[in-house]
Design a protein around this motif. Structure first.
Motif, mmCIF file in Angstrom:
data_model
loop_
_atom_site.group_PDB
_atom_site.id
_atom_site.type_symbol
_atom_site.label_atom_id
_atom_site.label_comp_id
_atom_site.label_asym_id
_atom_site.label_seq_id
_atom_site.Cartn_x
_atom_site.Cartn_y
_atom_site.Cartn_z
ATOM 1 N N GLN A 9 0.708 -1.326 0.050
ATOM 2 C CA GLN A 9 0.012 -0.007 0.009
ATOM 3 C C GLN A 9 0.777 1.285 0.189
ATOM 4 O O GLN A 9 0.499 2.202 -0.696
ATOM 5 C CB GLN A 9 -0.852 -0.175 1.097
ATOM 6 C CG GLN A 9 -1.988 0.947 1.028
ATOM 7 C CD GLN A 9 -2.862 1.012 -0.068
ATOM 8 O OE1 GLN A 9 -3.360 -0.427 -0.477
ATOM 9 N NE2 GLN A 9 -3.216 2.100 -0.943
ATOM 10 N N GLN A 10 2.041 1.203 0.716
ATOM 11 C CA GLN A 10 2.886 2.543 0.786
ATOM 12 C C GLN A 10 3.404 2.693 -0.752
ATOM 13 O O GLN A 10 3.832 3.763 -1.380
ATOM 14 C CB GLN A 10 4.171 2.087 1.817
ATOM 15 C CG GLN A 10 5.010 3.276 1.770
ATOM 16 C CD GLN A 10 6.025 3.059 2.650
ATOM 17 O OE1 GLN A 10 5.936 2.148 3.471
ATOM 18 N NE2 GLN A 10 7.264 3.879 2.659
ATOM 19 N N ALA A 11 3.841 1.600 -1.379
ATOM 20 C CA ALA A 11 4.328 1.666 -2.570
ATOM 21 C C ALA A 11 3.403 2.024 -3.650
ATOM 22 O O ALA A 11 3.748 2.879 -4.678
ATOM 23 C CB ALA A 11 4.762 0.226 -3.077
ATOM 24 N N LEU A 12 2.087 1.608 -3.337
ATOM 25 C CA LEU A 12 1.072 2.223 -4.564
ATOM 26 C C LEU A 12 0.821 3.631 -4.384
ATOM 27 O O LEU A 12 0.594 4.371 -5.237
ATOM 28 C CB LEU A 12 -0.250 1.303 -4.038
ATOM 29 C CG LEU A 12 -1.488 1.883 -5.104
ATOM 30 C CD1 LEU A 12 -1.107 1.628 -6.570
ATOM 31 C CD2 LEU A 12 -2.722 0.841 -4.824
ATOM 32 N N ASN A 13 0.870 4.103 -3.019
ATOM 33 C CA ASN A 13 0.380 5.458 -2.699
ATOM 34 C C ASN A 13 1.720 6.407 -2.999
ATOM 35 O O ASN A 13 1.461 7.421 -3.835
ATOM 36 C CB ASN A 13 0.452 5.494 -1.037
ATOM 37 C CG ASN A 13 -0.930 5.063 -0.748
ATOM 38 O OD1 ASN A 13 -1.812 4.876 -1.227
ATOM 39 N ND2 ASN A 13 -1.023 5.109 0.640
ATOM 40 N N LEU A 14 2.767 5.910 -2.847
ATOM 41 C CA LEU A 14 3.945 6.550 -3.419
ATOM 42 C C LEU A 14 4.000 6.686 -4.953
ATOM 43 O O LEU A 14 4.246 7.746 -5.584
ATOM 44 C CB LEU A 14 5.431 6.034 -3.151
ATOM 45 C CG LEU A 14 6.618 6.495 -3.605
ATOM 46 C CD1 LEU A 14 6.871 7.940 -3.017
ATOM 47 C CD2 LEU A 14 7.717 5.637 -3.217
ATOM 48 N N LEU A 15 3.632 5.616 -5.669
ATOM 49 C CA LEU A 15 3.385 5.607 -6.996
ATOM 50 C C LEU A 15 2.577 6.427 -7.673
ATOM 51 O O LEU A 15 2.797 7.333 -8.514
ATOM 52 C CB LEU A 15 3.089 4.070 -7.554
ATOM 53 C CG LEU A 15 3.505 3.724 -9.004
ATOM 54 C CD1 LEU A 15 4.944 3.901 -9.252
ATOM 55 C CD2 LEU A 15 2.940 2.053 -9.113
ATOM 56 N N LEU A 16 1.214 6.574 -7.015
ATOM 57 C CA LEU A 16 0.120 7.264 -7.413
ATOM 58 C C LEU A 16 0.723 9.036 -7.280
ATOM 59 O O LEU A 16 0.585 9.734 -7.980
ATOM 60 C CB LEU A 16 -1.191 7.258 -6.763
ATOM 61 C CG LEU A 16 -1.585 5.814 -7.030
ATOM 62 C CD1 LEU A 16 -2.781 5.631 -6.148
ATOM 63 C CD2 LEU A 16 -1.893 5.668 -8.561
#
Length: 420
Positions: free
Chosen positions: A16-23
């Motif tokens: 979830q941290q990776a997805l948030n950072l990606l967005l």
């Protein structure tokens, strides 16, 4: 007994941290897309660049939902039969006024005549013209005001928002826009996406395999996924495992693409050149995510294009594309935020799971005769076994801290959407 995941090393970023950072990063690094007007017949699967406000009511007038007879409901409290005084057809309204004790033959979609407030279907009536020169209609049951009438504005009220900016237009949306009388809409131009695979062992389908060779699976998977989105795809094929070949392909793609997606070459092997070349030509902002399959996922950007590096194993490439890249692409192309549907199910089979990474296992769910949701794993869950996905209709989502799961336990599943 559950064991620790040997691949869950320190430094892996939680999903979830990776997805948030990606967005966050794709928005910061991206370029605003241009917009264009498209004829309605050519706007399917495009993203709206404007809110759609209704210029008219839909329907634009009260009309019949049935073939039958239009009447005033209160008349049947005094009359068993009503005198037939005319006909209303779809596109040819009855222009007079229906008086007390009268009715009109009416077809589906026809304007409800003045003086009437309901419709009775013809199956509940009978014709009576045996004893006079006039025709009367016998009604076998009482009716209610508003019965079988589609009210003006029942579907859409003039001035209301019909579709929001960011909507990916589908078949029903196109029909809805046509019902408003629109001939064109403003949409975002397609995102330009370049893809290529890397690997000396990869050859194209249609050629005989030599020792140590495998067919190029991932570009076909990526093309199939991307074709469901409003993107323009440039396929650069399969690139040899050399820094020079990778550098040439990335520089070429960067000149014309908004996004570059590669598969393979982002792990730590001697022939994995994509990550260091991206580091050389641009900036790598994310590498290695605590998910299974798909740990060696990478994100960064070059001078013009944003870069997504997928693992080489076919299931890992598909999962990271679906769970990480697609949400980023949808945001880049102006689409409204999409949410995955999740629900609970009882697993009918044991699930082997090491503690340490979020695991997207592949399963088949169904609803039994008691209404209970059940899920069964699709056999071998190795990241190279693509049949585990093709046989599946959902992911079984097992948290990082989860260990082995026994048959009969409740788990979270995420049903596949139209993309898979």
């Amino acid at each position: 007994m559950s064991t620790a995941d040997p691949c869950a090393k320190p430094g892996l970023m939680p999903f979830q941290q990776a997805l948030n950072l990606l967005l966050e990063k794709v928005t910061a690094n991206g370029h605003p897309l241009n917009t264009e007007k498209r004829p309605l017949a050519q706007a399917d699967n495009r993203v709206l660049a404007q809110d759609i406000i209704a210029p008219i009511d839909v329907p634009p007038f009260n009309n019949s939902a049935m073939d039958g007879f239009a009447l005033r409901a209160e008349d049947l409290t005094q009359f068993e039969s009503l005198t037939l005084v005319g006909t209303a057809l779809a596109g040819t309204p009855f222009t007079g006024t229906v008086e007390k004790g009268e009715c009109i033959r009416i077809m589906t979609g026809a304007v409800l005549p003045a003086g009437t407030d309901c419709v009775e279907m013809q199956e509940n009536t009978e014709l009576n013209n045996h004893h006079s020169d006039t025709t009367s209609i016998v009604f076998r049951q009482s009716v209610k005001s508003g019965q079988f009438v589609r009210q003006q504005g029942q579907d859409i009220v003039s001035g209301s928002q019909v579709l929001p900016k960011g909507q990916l237009l589908g078949s029903a949306d196109i029909g809805l826009l046509a019902s408003l009388g629109l001939t064109e809409v403003e949409v975002f131009e397609p995102l330009k996406v370049a893809i290529f695979s890397s690997g000396d062992e990869i050859i194209q389908p249609g050629h005989a395999l030599d020792a140590g060779q495998i067919y190029d699976t991932n570009r076909y998977t990526l093309n199939a996924l991307l074709n469901k989105l409003p993107v323009s795809i440039k396929d650069y094929g399969c690139i040899k495992d050399t820094p020079e070949a990778v550098r040439k392909a990335l520089l070429l793609a960067d000149k014309s693409a908004d996004v570059i997606i590669t598969s393979g070459g982002v792990s730590v092997g001697d022939a994995d050149h994509i990550k260091p070349v991206v580091d050389e030509l641009g900036t790598l902002e994310l590498w290695k995510v605590a998910i299974k399959p798909g740990k060696p996922f990478a994100y960064g950007h070059l001078a013009n294009a944003q870069f997504f590096g997928l693992p080489g194993n076919p299931v890992s490439a598909l999962v990271t594309m679906y769970k990480l890249v697609l949400p980023a692409l949808q945001q880049l192309m102006g689409m409204s935020k999409q949410s995955s549907m999740q629900c609970r199910a009882i697993t009918t089979t044991p699930l082997k799971k090491s503690i340490g990474r979020l695991d997207f296992q592949r399963g088949v769910y169904n609803i039994d005769e008691d209404g209970q949701c059940l899920v069964t794993v699709t056999g071998n869950q190795n990241s190279a076994v693509l049949t585990s996905v093709s046989k599946a209709n959902c992911f079984i989502v097992l948290p990082a801290e989860q260990g082995d799961v026994s048959a009969g336990e409740t788990v979270t599943i995420e049903p596949f959407d139209h993309m898979l």
